[in-house]
Design a protein around this motif. Sequence first.
Motif, PDB file in Angstrom:
ATOM      1  N   PHE A  37       0.904  -1.199   0.064  1.00 57.89           N
ATOM      2  CA  PHE A  37       0.002  -0.025  -0.070  1.00 57.89           C
ATOM      3  C   PHE A  37       0.987   1.254  -0.116  1.00 57.89           C
ATOM      4  CE2 PHE A  37      -1.913   3.598   2.597  1.00 57.89           C
ATOM      5  CZ  PHE A  37      -2.893   3.547   1.466  1.00 57.89           C
ATOM      6  N   THR A  79      -2.407   6.888  -3.077  1.00 54.22           N
ATOM      7  CA  THR A  79      -3.772   6.616  -2.958  1.00 54.22           C
ATOM      8  C   THR A  79      -4.452   7.977  -2.413  1.00 54.22           C
ATOM      9  OG1 THR A  79      -3.141   4.562  -1.947  1.00 54.22           O
ATOM     10  CG2 THR A  79      -5.271   5.085  -1.578  1.00 54.22           C
ATOM     11  N   LEU A 109      -5.006   9.611  -5.461  1.00 55.35           N
ATOM     12  CA  LEU A 109      -6.347   9.102  -6.371  1.00 55.35           C
ATOM     13  C   LEU A 109      -7.375   9.801  -5.637  1.00 55.35           C
ATOM     14  CD1 LEU A 109      -5.206   5.447  -6.759  1.00 55.35           C
ATOM     15  CD2 LEU A 109      -6.098   6.875  -8.583  1.00 55.35           C
ATOM     16  N   TYR A 127      -9.993  12.298  -7.443  1.00 59.99           N
ATOM     17  CA  TYR A 127     -11.314  12.101  -7.433  1.00 59.99           C
ATOM     18  C   TYR A 127     -12.413  13.237  -6.947  1.00 59.99           C
ATOM     19  CZ  TYR A 127     -15.808   9.941  -6.970  1.00 59.99           C
ATOM     20  OH  TYR A 127     -17.491   9.594  -7.013  1.00 59.99           O
ATOM     21  N   ALA A 134     -19.370   3.589  -4.555  1.00 59.94           N
ATOM     22  CA  ALA A 134     -18.788   2.794  -5.774  1.00 59.94           C
ATOM     23  C   ALA A 134     -17.188   3.170  -5.744  1.00 59.94           C
ATOM     24  CB  ALA A 134     -19.481   3.042  -7.095  1.00 59.94           C
ATOM     25  N   ALA A 135     -17.253   4.498  -5.523  1.00 59.13           N
ATOM     26  CA  ALA A 135     -15.741   4.860  -5.470  1.00 59.13           C
ATOM     27  C   ALA A 135     -14.917   4.580  -4.285  1.00 59.13           C
ATOM     28  CB  ALA A 135     -15.690   6.447  -5.586  1.00 59.13           C
ATOM     29  N   ARG A 185     -15.632   1.737  -2.496  1.00 59.63           N
ATOM     30  CA  ARG A 185     -15.262   0.396  -2.558  1.00 59.63           C
ATOM     31  C   ARG A 185     -13.970   0.227  -3.568  1.00 59.63           C
ATOM     32  NH1 ARG A 185     -20.476  -0.890  -5.325  1.00 59.63           N
ATOM     33  NH2 ARG A 185     -19.571  -0.955  -6.922  1.00 59.63           N
ATOM     34  N   THR A 186     -13.959   0.888  -4.594  1.00 61.12           N
ATOM     35  CA  THR A 186     -12.982   0.683  -5.527  1.00 61.12           C
ATOM     36  C   THR A 186     -11.610   1.208  -4.821  1.00 61.12           C
ATOM     37  OG1 THR A 186     -14.259   1.092  -7.399  1.00 61.12           O
ATOM     38  CG2 THR A 186     -11.701   1.068  -7.769  1.00 61.12           C
ATOM     39  N   ILE A 187     -11.727   1.984  -4.425  1.00 59.65           N
ATOM     40  CA  ILE A 187     -10.185   2.591  -3.525  1.00 59.65           C
ATOM     41  C   ILE A 187     -10.171   1.745  -2.539  1.00 59.65           C
ATOM     42  CG2 ILE A 187      -9.523   4.239  -2.218  1.00 59.65           C
ATOM     43  CD1 ILE A 187      -9.427   5.213  -4.600  1.00 59.65           C
ATOM     44  N   ARG A 230     -10.971  -1.595  -1.833  1.00 64.87           N
ATOM     45  CA  ARG A 230     -10.681  -2.654  -2.270  1.00 64.87           C
ATOM     46  C   ARG A 230      -8.997  -2.866  -2.906  1.00 64.87           C
ATOM     47  NH1 ARG A 230     -14.503  -4.343  -6.841  1.00 64.87           N
ATOM     48  NH2 ARG A 230     -15.888  -5.305  -5.204  1.00 64.87           N
ATOM     49  N   GLY A 231      -8.738  -1.577  -3.643  1.00 62.51           N
ATOM     50  CA  GLY A 231      -7.480  -1.533  -4.072  1.00 62.51           C
ATOM     51  C   GLY A 231      -6.323  -1.124  -3.211  1.00 62.51           C
ATOM     52  N   SER A 232      -6.813  -1.018  -1.816  1.00 62.22           N
ATOM     53  CA  SER A 232      -5.721  -0.764  -0.656  1.00 62.22           C
ATOM     54  C   SER A 232      -5.580  -1.839   0.429  1.00 62.22           C
ATOM     55  CB  SER A 232      -6.369   0.588   0.078  1.00 62.22           C
ATOM     56  OG  SER A 232      -6.604   1.723  -0.919  1.00 62.22           O
ATOM     57  N   ASP A 264     -17.864  -0.659 -11.648  1.00 62.52           N
ATOM     58  CA  ASP A 264     -18.593   0.276 -11.920  1.00 62.52           C
ATOM     59  C   ASP A 264     -17.621   1.255 -12.927  1.00 62.52           C
ATOM     60  OD1 ASP A 264     -19.832   3.017 -12.334  1.00 62.52           O
ATOM     61  OD2 ASP A 264     -20.736   2.700 -10.512  1.00 62.52           O
ATOM     62  N   THR A 297     -17.552   5.463 -12.527  1.00 59.07           N
ATOM     63  CA  THR A 297     -17.088   5.825 -11.294  1.00 59.07           C
ATOM     64  C   THR A 297     -15.411   5.469 -11.455  1.00 59.07           C
ATOM     65  OG1 THR A 297     -18.910   5.206  -9.935  1.00 59.07           O
ATOM     66  CG2 THR A 297     -16.855   5.230  -8.861  1.00 59.07           C
ATOM     67  N   ASP A 336     -14.035   8.195 -13.449  1.00 58.96           N
ATOM     68  CA  ASP A 336     -13.851   9.353 -12.678  1.00 58.96           C
ATOM     69  C   ASP A 336     -12.648   9.262 -11.691  1.00 58.96           C
ATOM     70  OD1 ASP A 336     -15.698  11.191 -13.283  1.00 58.96           O
ATOM     71  OD2 ASP A 336     -17.024  10.540 -11.648  1.00 58.96           O
ATOM     72  N   LEU A 337     -12.386   8.010 -11.251  1.00 55.94           N
ATOM     73  CA  LEU A 337     -11.114   7.986 -10.465  1.00 55.94           C
ATOM     74  C   LEU A 337     -10.049   8.329 -11.170  1.00 55.94           C
ATOM     75  CD1 LEU A 337     -11.946   5.067  -8.026  1.00 55.94           C
ATOM     76  CD2 LEU A 337     -11.259   7.065  -7.347  1.00 55.94           C
ATOM     77  N   GLY A 339      -9.636  11.857 -12.505  1.00 54.01           N
ATOM     78  CA  GLY A 339      -9.422  12.605 -11.368  1.00 54.01           C
ATOM     79  C   GLY A 339      -8.035  12.607 -11.276  1.00 54.01           C
ATOM     80  N   TYR A 340      -7.459  11.687 -11.181  1.00 55.97           N
ATOM     81  CA  TYR A 340      -5.773  11.317 -10.780  1.00 55.97           C
ATOM     82  C   TYR A 340      -5.024  12.014 -11.690  1.00 55.97           C
ATOM     83  CZ  TYR A 340      -1.208   9.165  -9.923  1.00 55.97           C
ATOM     84  OH  TYR A 340      -0.054   8.882  -9.810  1.00 55.97           O
ATOM     85  N   ARG A 351      -1.626   0.040  -9.966  1.00 58.69           N
ATOM     86  CA  ARG A 351      -1.872  -1.232  -9.231  1.00 58.69           C
ATOM     87  C   ARG A 351      -3.024  -1.022  -8.429  1.00 58.69           C
ATOM     88  NH1 ARG A 351       3.027  -1.378  -6.495  1.00 58.69           N
ATOM     89  NH2 ARG A 351       2.163  -0.356  -4.772  1.00 58.69           N
ATOM     90  N   THR A 352      -3.259   0.061  -7.605  1.00 56.31           N
ATOM     91  CA  THR A 352      -4.472   0.309  -6.834  1.00 56.31           C
ATOM     92  C   THR A 352      -5.659   0.230  -7.627  1.00 56.31           C
ATOM     93  OG1 THR A 352      -3.039   1.498  -5.186  1.00 56.31           O
ATOM     94  CG2 THR A 352      -5.517   1.896  -5.221  1.00 56.31           C
ATOM     95  N   ARG A 375      -6.176  -3.404  -8.921  1.00 58.59           N
ATOM     96  CA  ARG A 375      -6.600  -4.280  -7.757  1.00 58.59           C
ATOM     97  C   ARG A 375      -8.048  -3.973  -7.122  1.00 58.59           C
ATOM     98  NH1 ARG A 375      -2.798  -3.347  -3.203  1.00 58.59           N
ATOM     99  NH2 ARG A 375      -1.703  -4.786  -4.369  1.00 58.59           N
ATOM    100  N   GLY A 376      -8.509  -2.757  -7.363  1.00 57.91           N
ATOM    101  CA  GLY A 376      -9.845  -2.228  -6.889  1.00 57.91           C
ATOM    102  C   GLY A 376     -10.954  -2.952  -7.857  1.00 57.91           C
TER     103      GLY A 376
END
Lengths: 209, 209
Positions: A166, A171, A174, A178, A197-198, A200-202, A204-206, B167, B170, B173-174, B177-178, B200-201, B204-205
């Motif tokens: 991580f 992160t 990111l 967003y 949803a955002a 959840r993605t972050i 899950r990625g972390s 999604d 979303t 958007d991430l 945004g980055y 990677r993040t 993985r998400g």
Amino acid sequence: MVNGVPRQKPAPLSTGLGRRSSAGPRRSKAAAEAILDAAEAVLMEAGYAGFTIEQVARRAGAGKPTIYRWWSGKPALLLEIYARQRLDLSGTDTGSLEGDLVALLRRLFRFWGATPAGQAFTAILVEAQHDPAALQALRAFLAERTYPLAEPFDRAARRGELASDFDLATTLDLVSGYVWARLLTRRLDDDDPALPAAARTIARGSLRS
Amino acid sequence: MVNGVPRQKPAPLSTGLGRRSSAGPRRSKAAAEAILDAAEAVLMEAGYAGFTIEQVARRAGAGKPTIYRWWSGKPALLLEIYARQRLDLSGTDTGSLEGDLVALLRRLFRFWGATPAGQAFTAILVEAQHDPAALQALRAFLAERTYPLAEPFDRAARRGELASDFDLATTLDLVSGYVWARLLTRRLDDDDPALPAAARTIARGSLRS
């Protein structure tokens, strides 16, 4: 320091002392507060596009030179306005990274929409595109913005939930990106189902799998 | 349409026809290209902050009224400049979502740094903060930006790799945004080790576990 924004200090009192008869005694905390209050009102009413030092001076009943003696320009004034706002994060510790991120995103969007903070931050982003000092201040903000965006990750780290690779700085880039993109496109609806949803993605990625 | 930016069409030829003797015959493709070339040169040399219709007109040897007859203003001209640039994505299909995202981020950062696209997009983001038409154009761009940012996810979907609750809107958007945040803070180094970490993040998400 509030919300990771280094608080801008007024210029030292020795600068320009005696240049005007009103300068010394009026450089009080109360006068500075009155200018900041006026600046917030202008931002809330006219938005970033209508925010000028001239409008702030008129609203505050102050002279433009007084404002320029205390702040180097619009960016410094905007940063102090941003730093004055209070983002209340109570109740955003939900016990899970995903839940914390949803709560934080909702709180931040409401905060940006309901206080001068959203317009102030928009204006700082714009100023940074043509003012090197504003860009430097924005980068310092990014380097120091460990609060509040980092809090959910700090808690997840203490619970031992984060992936071994991580990367906090990336992160936070990111998450910041967003929320900036949502701010710049005026999509700050805190009920938007995209927020969970955002988050959840972050999350899950972390998290470690 | 290029890179998801709807190509701005010049105003209909009937608008203002005959208002000036030079209007009809000079509204040729060649004259429009000359103005766009001049606009690109101004952007590359003076950046967003020095980009004015007046500078473009001077550089192109054209009149400001000619430019305003063809484009509604700076945002329309900037969008057409952005749409003219070609982001070459060949070789970014690496076989994995993470690898594709790294390749895409690197290619995009180089593209923004080496062509007028980066300055043009910065300027569009800024214009959108005070020009409702520019904000509308930016939102349309977001709604249509299925290429190129979506391509890695499209390929991952075809390989059956995405999580069941993935999604796309979303996630785009991430990613957007980055890259916007990096653009707005002038951090477009394509060798930055943060890019693989961000890829990677996001990957993985997005992938099924």
